[in-house]
Motif scaffolding. Structure first.
Motif, PDB file in Angstrom:
ATOM      1  N   SER A  31       0.535  -0.206 -13.154  1.00  0.00           N
ATOM      2  CA  SER A  31       1.235  -0.435 -11.893  1.00  0.00           C
ATOM      3  C   SER A  31       0.455   0.185 -10.748  1.00  0.00           C
ATOM      4  N   ARG A  32       0.550  -0.429  -9.607  1.00  0.00           N
ATOM      5  CA  ARG A  32       0.035   0.152  -8.364  1.00  0.00           C
ATOM      6  C   ARG A  32       1.181   0.931  -7.745  1.00  0.00           C
ATOM      7  N   ILE A  33       0.882   2.087  -7.210  1.00  0.00           N
ATOM      8  CA  ILE A  33       1.903   2.953  -6.640  1.00  0.00           C
ATOM      9  C   ILE A  33       1.608   3.130  -5.166  1.00  0.00           C
ATOM     10  N   VAL A  34       2.642   2.971  -4.347  1.00  0.00           N
ATOM     11  CA  VAL A  34       2.500   3.139  -2.895  1.00  0.00           C
ATOM     12  C   VAL A  34       3.663   3.979  -2.383  1.00  0.00           C
ATOM     13  N   LEU A  35       3.440   4.615  -1.246  1.00  0.00           N
ATOM     14  CA  LEU A  35       4.511   5.336  -0.581  1.00  0.00           C
ATOM     15  C   LEU A  35       5.482   4.347   0.032  1.00  0.00           C
ATOM     16  N   THR A  36       6.755   4.680  -0.001  1.00  0.00           N
ATOM     17  CA  THR A  36       7.740   3.846   0.689  1.00  0.00           C
ATOM     18  C   THR A  36       7.602   4.083   2.190  1.00  0.00           C
ATOM     19  N   ARG A  37       8.192   3.198   2.957  1.00  0.00           N
ATOM     20  CA  ARG A  37       8.169   3.349   4.414  1.00  0.00           C
ATOM     21  C   ARG A  37       8.824   4.678   4.811  1.00  0.00           C
ATOM     22  N   ALA A  38       9.934   5.027   4.154  1.00  0.00           N
ATOM     23  CA  ALA A  38      10.627   6.288   4.469  1.00  0.00           C
ATOM     24  C   ALA A  38       9.712   7.488   4.242  1.00  0.00           C
ATOM     25  N   ALA A  39       8.987   7.497   3.137  1.00  0.00           N
ATOM     26  CA  ALA A  39       8.074   8.607   2.845  1.00  0.00           C
ATOM     27  C   ALA A  39       6.938   8.646   3.871  1.00  0.00           C
ATOM     28  N   GLN A  40       6.404   7.480   4.196  1.00  0.00           N
ATOM     29  CA  GLN A  40       5.330   7.411   5.194  1.00  0.00           C
ATOM     30  C   GLN A  40       5.794   7.967   6.538  1.00  0.00           C
ATOM     31  N   GLU A  41       7.020   7.661   6.908  1.00  0.00           N
ATOM     32  CA  GLU A  41       7.538   8.119   8.206  1.00  0.00           C
ATOM     33  C   GLU A  41       7.752   9.623   8.239  1.00  0.00           C
ATOM     34  N   ARG A  42       8.091  10.227   7.090  1.00  0.00           N
ATOM     35  CA  ARG A  42       8.331  11.682   7.045  1.00  0.00           C
ATOM     36  C   ARG A  42       7.063  12.495   6.819  1.00  0.00           C
ATOM     37  N   MET A  43       5.999  11.849   6.354  1.00  0.00           N
ATOM     38  CA  MET A  43       4.764  12.579   6.031  1.00  0.00           C
ATOM     39  C   MET A  43       4.188  13.366   7.217  1.00  0.00           C
ATOM     40  N   PRO A  44       4.095  12.808   8.413  1.00  0.00           N
ATOM     41  CA  PRO A  44       3.517  13.600   9.517  1.00  0.00           C
ATOM     42  C   PRO A  44       4.274  14.905   9.784  1.00  0.00           C
ATOM     43  N   VAL A  45       5.597  14.865   9.705  1.00  0.00           N
ATOM     44  CA  VAL A  45       6.383  16.075   9.911  1.00  0.00           C
ATOM     45  C   VAL A  45       6.127  17.067   8.776  1.00  0.00           C
TER      46      VAL A  45
END
Length: 149
Positions: free
Chosen positions: A91-105
């Motif tokens: 499987s390919r694994i990617v960050l969800t949009r929610a995780a991507q949005e919280r990563m900078p903080v």
């Protein structure tokens, strides 16, 4: 004079690592992240890995614990898995949009914790500490590789 085992680099590095982990965990938890997930989050964010095998290698952990962590991260809505077009068993694994949005903080929070922990250190001392720890980790990795053979 006898050496004090509590003053050895190994013990002191261990104490520092636990201190950083406690601080990071308490600050990341409200954002929905755990400190143990950091290597996976960073690898996925930066495009350094996209399969369980790659992530385990990147994070320097065995496959079973990585599988467990990924299952929890998927349950918590941090990652998504899609079939690998090249290898149907993987499987390919990617960050969800929610995780991507919280990563900078989360990243800013971690950098702030590092700045606070290194209060009173000069830039040169901070750079030297990073260099020394990087060399120490390389030595430990080399020793572990030699012992595994």
């Amino acid at each position: 004079m006898a050496e004090n085992v509590l003053s050895t680099p190994g013990h002191l590095v261990s104490l520092a690592a636990r201190g950083f982990a406690r601080l990071s965990e308490s600050r990341l938890k409200p954002l929905g992240f755990g400190v143990g997930q950091l290597p996976v989050l960073v690898a996925l964010k930066d495009g350094n890995a996209s399969t369980q095998r790659d992530l385990a290698r990147f994070a320097k952990v065995e496959q079973p614990p990585m599988a467990q962590m990924l299952a929890r991260m998927e349950r918590d809505g941090l990652i998504e898995r899609t079939p690998d077009p090249v290898d149907g068993r993987s499987s390919r694994i990617v960050l969800t949009r929610a995780a991507q949005e919280r990563m900078p903080v989360a990243i800013a929070t971690l950098f702030q914790g590092n700045r606070e922990a290194l209060a009173g250190f000069t830039q040169a001392e901070e750079a030297q500490l990073i260099d020394l720890l990087t060399r120490l980790i390389a030595n430990l990795d080399q020793m572990a590789g030699a012992e595994a053979r």
